[in-house]
Scaffold this active site. Structure first.
Site, PDB file in Angstrom:
ATOM      1  N   GLU A  44       9.245  16.318  16.935  1.00  0.00           N
ATOM      2  CA  GLU A  44       9.884  16.036  15.644  1.00  0.00           C
ATOM      3  C   GLU A  44       9.219  16.883  14.552  1.00  0.00           C
ATOM      4  OE1 GLU A  44      10.894  12.154  12.846  1.00  0.00           O
ATOM      5  OE2 GLU A  44       8.981  12.209  13.911  1.00  0.00           O
TER       6      GLU A  44
ATOM      7  N   GLY B 271       6.004   4.899   9.309  1.00  0.00           N
ATOM      8  CA  GLY B 271       5.221   6.124   9.344  1.00  0.00           C
ATOM      9  C   GLY B 271       5.230   6.744  10.736  1.00  0.00           C
ATOM     10  N   SER B 272       4.156   7.427  11.058  1.00  0.00           N
ATOM     11  CA  SER B 272       4.096   8.200  12.290  1.00  0.00           C
ATOM     12  C   SER B 272       3.815   7.312  13.503  1.00  0.00           C
ATOM     13  CB  SER B 272       3.010   9.273  12.190  1.00  0.00           C
ATOM     14  OG  SER B 272       1.723   8.675  12.237  1.00  0.00           O
TER      15      SER B 272
ATOM     16  N   THR C 122      -0.087   6.801  14.023  1.00  0.00           N
ATOM     17  CA  THR C 122      -0.673   5.776  13.150  1.00  0.00           C
ATOM     18  C   THR C 122      -0.160   4.397  13.522  1.00  0.00           C
ATOM     19  OG1 THR C 122      -0.855   7.386  11.354  1.00  0.00           O
ATOM     20  CG2 THR C 122      -0.997   5.066  10.757  1.00  0.00           C
ATOM     21  N   GLY C 123       1.105   4.301  13.891  1.00  0.00           N
ATOM     22  CA  GLY C 123       1.667   3.020  14.297  1.00  0.00           C
ATOM     23  C   GLY C 123       0.939   2.411  15.481  1.00  0.00           C
TER      24      GLY C 123
ATOM     25  N   LYS D 279       0.861  -1.184   0.000  1.00  0.00           N
ATOM     26  CA  LYS D 279       0.000   0.000   0.000  1.00  0.00           C
ATOM     27  C   LYS D 279       0.901   1.239   0.000  1.00  0.00           C
ATOM     28  CE  LYS D 279      -3.080   2.840   2.781  1.00  0.00           C
ATOM     29  NZ  LYS D 279      -2.176   4.015   2.580  1.00  0.00           N
TER      30      LYS D 279
ATOM     31  N   CYS E 129      12.903  10.095   8.963  1.00  0.00           N
ATOM     32  CA  CYS E 129      12.591   9.698  10.339  1.00  0.00           C
ATOM     33  C   CYS E 129      13.841   9.643  11.194  1.00  0.00           C
ATOM     34  CB  CYS E 129      11.868   8.355  10.346  1.00  0.00           C
ATOM     35  SG  CYS E 129      12.786   7.023   9.540  1.00  0.00           S
TER      36      CYS E 129
END
Length: 478
Positions: free
Chosen positions: A381, A228-229, A232-233, A177, A284
């Site tokens: 961040e 990712g963030s 969301t994780g 995705k 990141c």
């Protein structure tokens, strides 16, 4: 197993790839060129039917793919690499359009993928053996099944390839995705894979925010690999708990660099700047906080300011060194850090105190001189080209300050005394520590985070295990 086939590659048409076939959709969305703010090409939005079909196809393909000898799987991957390299120039142009990266930086991604294939070509799936007078215990690592890869927008090619290669090498099938902000190159990578790989081994479904939960909810997907963030994780981990899916999370960081007083100032200053502003700070594992010993603070900061002033910012067509922020959502977040910094009257060592509006999502690289430890620019961040520098005097204290964060992805220590630098590095709470270098993850090294920077990790020989179940056989002597 024979490869699937797609039609001739068209670089202005984009499809989901299911069962080796190009699929359109009733609904579409558009990425945005961050250099101009203009809409890019339409991309189909995958739906529940697409996900269910792709999972079913991947499960069937897994039954055969898992039994392909690893030597042959490597041959497939090498053919995949060759196909990608044949189209590297077109892929570079596409990457520049969807991310705004300068061409020379984009090429590091489109042509640098060779290293990822080459390193994995040297790996074998681990096997451990313990024997005594009574028995032999053999630990083998077997593929999980169908992997769902949820990929980010900052490095859409490398970070999707970094999931595809180990998944396939270990005998899994995978559904990718791409980020809705940068769907184009990832969809083309998977489309090109169909020229050499069997149908269903690698598929791709693009879509919106509703698509990820369809991946995590589907019981036919055995593992989610997400980059990712942190926010969301956490949602992905909670969703995967419902079916006890395996999960790998590579999330955000607030990387600290600790600079010792014995460094070569003129040599170190540009490296520190590169660590903070590489890819316009959209990394990141980029340097987010720079702690400089007070004895060299003013001189080193002045050199960093001088080097930062040489960095050009602009669209790929202008040959600039730094491109734009990739999307408007992140652009607005970065602007908020500038606003907060200005409102608190922190000192701007270089860069404007406001992000000037204009065509595209451009931000000038900015250094903030000695803001308080509890300021947002230190504690959070930004994921953009703004970084604080902070003086230190006591080694124990700077280690505590560097570790005073809920994240722990990367960190750096700079100093001529390698023993001292490594001693400090061992005490930094981060998954990857770099001595006398800014953060440069490689396929040879396991990559993962401590604290809220993630769960598990990938890459390197150890990273193959992230795509496997341990299978232990106890054989007693008759």
């Amino acid at each position: 197993m024979s490869p699937s086939k797609v039609s001739t590659i068209k670089w202005d048409e984009f499809y989901n790839i299911i069962n080796g076939q190009q699929r359109t959709g009733k609904d579409v969305h558009h990425g945005v060129n961050p250099s101009t703010g203009e809409k890019l090409w339409p991309v189909p939005i995958g739906n529940q039917k697409d996900v269910d079909e792709a999972v079913s196809v991947a499960q069937k393909a897994f039954e055969s793919w898992r039994n392909v000898p690893i030597k042959e799987r490597k041959e497939y991957l090498n053919k995949f690499k060759d196909v990608l390299l044949q189209h590297a120039d077109d892929m570079t142009e596409l990457l520049c359009a969807e991310t705004g990266k300068p061409k020379q930086i984009a090429e590091l991604e489109t042509k640098g993928l060779v290293g990822w294939f080459s390193h994995h070509d040297t790996l074998d799936i681990p096997e451990d053996r313990v024997e005594d007078d009574e028995k032999t215990i053999t630990t083998r690592y077997t593929p999980l099944g169908v992997v769902g890869a949820i990929c980010p927008w900052n490095f859409p090619i490398i970070l999707s390839i970094g999931k595809i290669i180990p998944a396939l090498l270990t005998g899994n099938t995978i559904i990718v995705k791409p980020s809705p902000f940068t769907p184009y190159t990832t969809l083309k990578v998977v489309e090109l894979a169909q020229e050499v790989l069997p149908a269903g081994v690698v598929q791709a479904i693009g879509g919106d925010d509703y698509l990820g939960p369809m991946f995590t909810a589907n019981p036919g997907i055995s593992k989610i690999s997400f980059t990712g963030s942190i926010a969301t994780g956490k949602k992905i981990m909670a969703a995967c708990a419902q079916s006890l899916k395996r999960v790998t999370l590579e999330l955000g960081g607030n990387d600290a660099s600790v600079v010792l007083p014995d460094v070569d100032i003129k040599k170190t200053a540009p490296e520190l700047v590169m660590g903070a502003f590489q890819n316009t700070g959209q990394v990141c594992v980029a340097t987010k906080r720079i702690y400089i010993h007070k004895d060299i603070y003013d001189e080193l900061l002045a050199e960093m300011v001088n080097f930062t002033k040489t960095l050009t910012v602009g669209p790929p067509s202008e040959g600039a060194f730094l491109g734009p922020i990739q999307n408007q959502m992140q652009y607005e977040k970065v602007k908020d850090y500038f606003k907060d910094t200005k409102e608190h009257n922190y000192k701007f060592a270089v860069g404007d105190s406001e992000v000037k509006p204009g065509k595209g999502f451009f931000v000038q690289p900015t250094i903030i001189d000695n803001p308080p430890d509890d300021s947002r620019i230190v504690q959070e961040e930004p994921f953009g080209p703004i970084v604080p520098t902070l003086p230190w005097t006591d080694e124990e204290d700077v280690i505590k300050r560097a570790n005073a964060t809920n994240t722990g992805l990367g960190a750096c220590v700079w100093g001529k005394d390698l023993a001292r630098a490594e001693s400090i590095g061992k005490r930094l709470e981060a998954g990857s520590v770099f001595i006398n270098s800014w953060e440069k993850p490689t396929p040879q090294a396991f990559f993962g985070g401590h604290k809220e920077s993630g769960i598990g990790g990938e890459w390197g020989g150890e990273g193959l295990k992230a795509y496997c179940n341990a299978h232990v056989m106890h054989t007693y002597k008759s």
